[in-house]
Design a protein around this motif. Structure first.
Motif, PDB file in Angstrom:
ATOM      1  N   PRO A 165      -3.008   1.093  -9.840  1.00  8.38           N
ATOM      2  CA  PRO A 165      -3.947   0.165  -9.204  1.00  8.38           C
ATOM      3  C   PRO A 165      -5.395   0.658  -9.272  1.00  8.38           C
ATOM      4  CG  PRO A 165      -2.046   0.535  -7.789  1.00  8.38           C
ATOM      5  CD  PRO A 165      -1.952   1.520  -8.908  1.00  8.38           C
ATOM      6  N   ASP A 166      -6.319  -0.293  -9.210  1.00  4.28           N
ATOM      7  CA  ASP A 166      -7.737   0.053  -9.121  1.00  4.28           C
ATOM      8  C   ASP A 166      -7.944   0.883  -7.856  1.00  4.28           C
ATOM      9  OD1 ASP A 166      -8.672  -1.369 -11.403  1.00  4.28           O
ATOM     10  OD2 ASP A 166      -8.475  -3.227 -10.270  1.00  4.28           O
ATOM     11  N   GLY A 167      -8.823   1.861  -7.934  1.00  8.91           N
ATOM     12  CA  GLY A 167      -9.102   2.711  -6.786  1.00  8.91           C
ATOM     13  C   GLY A 167      -8.268   3.971  -6.749  1.00  8.91           C
ATOM     14  N   TRP A 168      -7.174   4.009  -7.506  1.00  6.74           N
ATOM     15  CA  TRP A 168      -6.373   5.230  -7.620  1.00  6.74           C
ATOM     16  C   TRP A 168      -6.946   6.044  -8.779  1.00  6.74           C
ATOM     17  CZ3 TRP A 168      -0.420   4.539  -6.971  1.00  6.74           C
ATOM     18  CH2 TRP A 168      -0.147   3.783  -5.831  1.00  6.74           C
ATOM     19  N   ILE A 169      -6.816   7.356  -8.702  1.00  6.35           N
ATOM     20  CA  ILE A 169      -7.266   8.189  -9.818  1.00  6.35           C
ATOM     21  C   ILE A 169      -6.103   9.017 -10.341  1.00  6.35           C
ATOM     22  CG2 ILE A 169      -9.653   8.304  -9.031  1.00  6.35           C
ATOM     23  CD1 ILE A 169      -9.069  11.202  -8.166  1.00  6.35           C
ATOM     24  N   ALA A 170      -6.248   9.478 -11.568  1.00 10.81           N
ATOM     25  CA  ALA A 170      -5.203  10.257 -12.217  1.00 10.81           C
ATOM     26  C   ALA A 170      -5.751  11.606 -12.653  1.00 10.81           C
ATOM     27  CB  ALA A 170      -4.656   9.509 -13.419  1.00 10.81           C
ATOM     28  N   GLU A 171      -4.944  12.632 -12.448  1.00  7.69           N
ATOM     29  CA  GLU A 171      -5.248  13.964 -12.974  1.00  7.69           C
ATOM     30  C   GLU A 171      -4.327  14.155 -14.173  1.00  7.69           C
ATOM     31  OE1 GLU A 171      -3.920  18.140 -11.481  1.00  7.69           O
ATOM     32  OE2 GLU A 171      -5.703  17.523 -10.343  1.00  7.69           O
ATOM     33  N   THR A 172      -4.913  14.260 -15.366  1.00  4.33           N
ATOM     34  CA  THR A 172      -4.125  14.257 -16.598  1.00  4.33           C
ATOM     35  C   THR A 172      -4.228  15.550 -17.397  1.00  4.33           C
ATOM     36  OG1 THR A 172      -5.953  13.219 -17.786  1.00  4.33           O
ATOM     37  CG2 THR A 172      -4.318  11.749 -16.811  1.00  4.33           C
ATOM     38  N   GLY A 173      -4.714  16.612 -16.780  1.00  6.24           N
ATOM     39  CA  GLY A 173      -4.891  17.875 -17.493  1.00  6.24           C
ATOM     40  C   GLY A 173      -3.601  18.506 -17.976  1.00  6.24           C
ATOM     41  N   GLY A 174      -2.452  18.115 -17.415  1.00  9.82           N
ATOM     42  CA  GLY A 174      -1.168  18.698 -17.796  1.00  9.82           C
ATOM     43  C   GLY A 174      -0.447  17.942 -18.887  1.00  9.82           C
ATOM     44  N   VAL A 175      -1.138  17.058 -19.602  1.00 12.31           N
ATOM     45  CA  VAL A 175      -0.487  16.253 -20.640  1.00 12.31           C
ATOM     46  C   VAL A 175      -0.804  16.819 -22.019  1.00 12.31           C
ATOM     47  CG1 VAL A 175      -0.284  13.964 -21.669  1.00 12.31           C
ATOM     48  CG2 VAL A 175      -0.624  14.184 -19.214  1.00 12.31           C
TER      49      VAL A 175
ATOM     50  N   MET B  12       0.849  -1.186   0.000  1.00 10.23           N
ATOM     51  CA  MET B  12       0.000   0.000   0.000  1.00 10.23           C
ATOM     52  C   MET B  12       0.886   1.238   0.000  1.00 10.23           C
ATOM     53  SD  MET B  12      -3.005   1.343  -0.095  1.00 10.23           S
ATOM     54  CE  MET B  12      -4.151   0.047   0.138  1.00 10.23           C
ATOM     55  N   CYS B  13       0.522   2.220  -0.752  1.00 12.54           N
ATOM     56  CA  CYS B  13       1.270   3.467  -0.859  1.00 12.54           C
ATOM     57  C   CYS B  13       0.778   4.453   0.190  1.00 12.54           C
ATOM     58  CB  CYS B  13       1.100   4.049  -2.259  1.00 12.54           C
ATOM     59  SG  CYS B  13       2.026   5.564  -2.511  1.00 12.54           S
ATOM     60  N   GLN B  14       1.685   5.037   0.941  1.00  7.70           N
ATOM     61  CA  GLN B  14       1.339   5.982   2.002  1.00  7.70           C
ATOM     62  C   GLN B  14       1.371   7.442   1.528  1.00  7.70           C
ATOM     63  OE1 GLN B  14       0.223   4.849   4.947  1.00  7.70           O
ATOM     64  NE2 GLN B  14       0.496   2.795   4.116  1.00  7.70           N
ATOM     65  N   LEU B  15       1.810   7.684   0.302  1.00 12.69           N
ATOM     66  CA  LEU B  15       1.903   9.045  -0.213  1.00 12.69           C
ATOM     67  C   LEU B  15       0.525   9.580  -0.603  1.00 12.69           C
ATOM     68  CD1 LEU B  15       4.984   8.572  -2.552  1.00 12.69           C
ATOM     69  CD2 LEU B  15       4.973   9.603  -0.281  1.00 12.69           C
ATOM     70  N   PRO B  16       0.224  10.847  -0.296  1.00 14.62           N
ATOM     71  CA  PRO B  16      -1.067  11.404  -0.701  1.00 14.62           C
ATOM     72  C   PRO B  16      -1.125  11.737  -2.191  1.00 14.62           C
ATOM     73  CG  PRO B  16       0.204  13.052   0.480  1.00 14.62           C
ATOM     74  CD  PRO B  16       0.991  11.773   0.530  1.00 14.62           C
ATOM     75  N   GLU B  17       0.058  11.928  -2.804  1.00  9.08           N
ATOM     76  CA  GLU B  17       0.100  12.344  -4.202  1.00  9.08           C
ATOM     77  C   GLU B  17       1.373  11.834  -4.853  1.00  9.08           C
ATOM     78  OE1 GLU B  17       0.523  16.690  -5.995  1.00  9.08           O
ATOM     79  OE2 GLU B  17      -1.359  16.396  -4.898  1.00  9.08           O
ATOM     80  N   ILE B  18       1.251  11.450  -6.117  1.00 11.01           N
ATOM     81  CA  ILE B  18       2.393  10.985  -6.902  1.00 11.01           C
ATOM     82  C   ILE B  18       2.425  11.791  -8.189  1.00 11.01           C
ATOM     83  CG2 ILE B  18       3.377   9.031  -8.159  1.00 11.01           C
ATOM     84  CD1 ILE B  18       1.904   7.213  -6.149  1.00 11.01           C
ATOM     85  N   GLU B  19       3.604  12.291  -8.559  1.00 11.14           N
ATOM     86  CA  GLU B  19       3.748  13.053  -9.795  1.00 11.14           C
ATOM     87  C   GLU B  19       4.526  12.226 -10.808  1.00 11.14           C
ATOM     88  OE1 GLU B  19       5.243  17.008  -9.317  1.00 11.14           O
ATOM     89  OE2 GLU B  19       3.997  17.363  -7.551  1.00 11.14           O
TER      90      GLU B  19
ATOM     91  N   TRP C 106      -5.706 -10.088 -17.250  1.00 13.01           N
ATOM     92  CA  TRP C 106      -4.508 -10.913 -17.204  1.00 13.01           C
ATOM     93  C   TRP C 106      -3.559 -10.427 -16.117  1.00 13.01           C
ATOM     94  CZ3 TRP C 106       0.701  -9.978 -17.956  1.00 13.01           C
ATOM     95  CH2 TRP C 106       1.509 -11.106 -18.047  1.00 13.01           C
ATOM     96  N   GLU C 107      -3.355  -9.104 -16.030  1.00 15.33           N
ATOM     97  CA  GLU C 107      -2.463  -8.553 -15.004  1.00 15.33           C
ATOM     98  C   GLU C 107      -3.014  -8.795 -13.600  1.00 15.33           C
ATOM     99  OE1 GLU C 107      -0.649  -4.899 -17.665  1.00 15.33           O
ATOM    100  OE2 GLU C 107      -2.601  -4.674 -16.721  1.00 15.33           O
ATOM    101  N   ARG C 108      -4.323  -8.720 -13.426  1.00 20.55           N
ATOM    102  CA  ARG C 108      -4.930  -8.996 -12.119  1.00 20.55           C
ATOM    103  C   ARG C 108      -4.722 -10.455 -11.711  1.00 20.55           C
ATOM    104  NH1 ARG C 108      -9.257  -5.709 -14.246  1.00 20.55           N
ATOM    105  NH2 ARG C 108      -9.172  -3.691 -13.215  1.00 20.55           N
ATOM    106  N   ARG C 109      -4.897 -11.386 -12.658  1.00 21.98           N
ATOM    107  CA  ARG C 109      -4.665 -12.812 -12.365  1.00 21.98           C
ATOM    108  C   ARG C 109      -3.208 -13.055 -11.974  1.00 21.98           C
ATOM    109  NH1 ARG C 109      -7.913 -13.725 -16.893  1.00 21.98           N
ATOM    110  NH2 ARG C 109      -6.105 -14.171 -18.150  1.00 21.98           N
TER     111      ARG C 109
END
Length: 85
Positions: free
Chosen positions: A23-33, A1-8, A74-77
């Motif tokens: 991972p499932d349950g994580w979200i991405a902010e992609t407006g800067g791409v 489990m990742c303890q960081l509040p944000e990853i860049e 496949w990756e989940r299995r």
């Protein structure tokens, strides 16, 4: 489990492209791409689980393109098999 509040992440598709799997349950902010010539696809969901980090993505799709997504079946299995060992 990742303890960081944000990853860049700074992605650059260049000529070969790049795929980021979060991972499932994580979200991405992609407006800067910048999609570049190869484009950028965000295949993640907007459903964030409590206690999971926000992934901020910047950069460019370049000529090869860039994709951010959740694991496929496949990756989940494969992950389940590795965790059972």
């Amino acid at each position: 489990m990742c303890q960081l509040p944000e990853i860049e992440l700074d992605v650059h598709g260049e000529a070969g492209g790049v795929t980021v799997v979060i991972p499932d349950g994580w979200i991405a902010e992609t407006g800067g791409v910048d999609p570049g010539l190869g484009g950028f696809r965000d295949k993640t969901t907007s459903d964030r689980l409590p206690g999971t980090p926000l992934v901020r993505v910047t950069g460019t799709g370049g000529m090869g393109g860039a994709v951010i997504r959740h694991p496929n079946a496949w990756e989940r299995r494969k992950l389940r098999r590795e965790q059972q060992r």
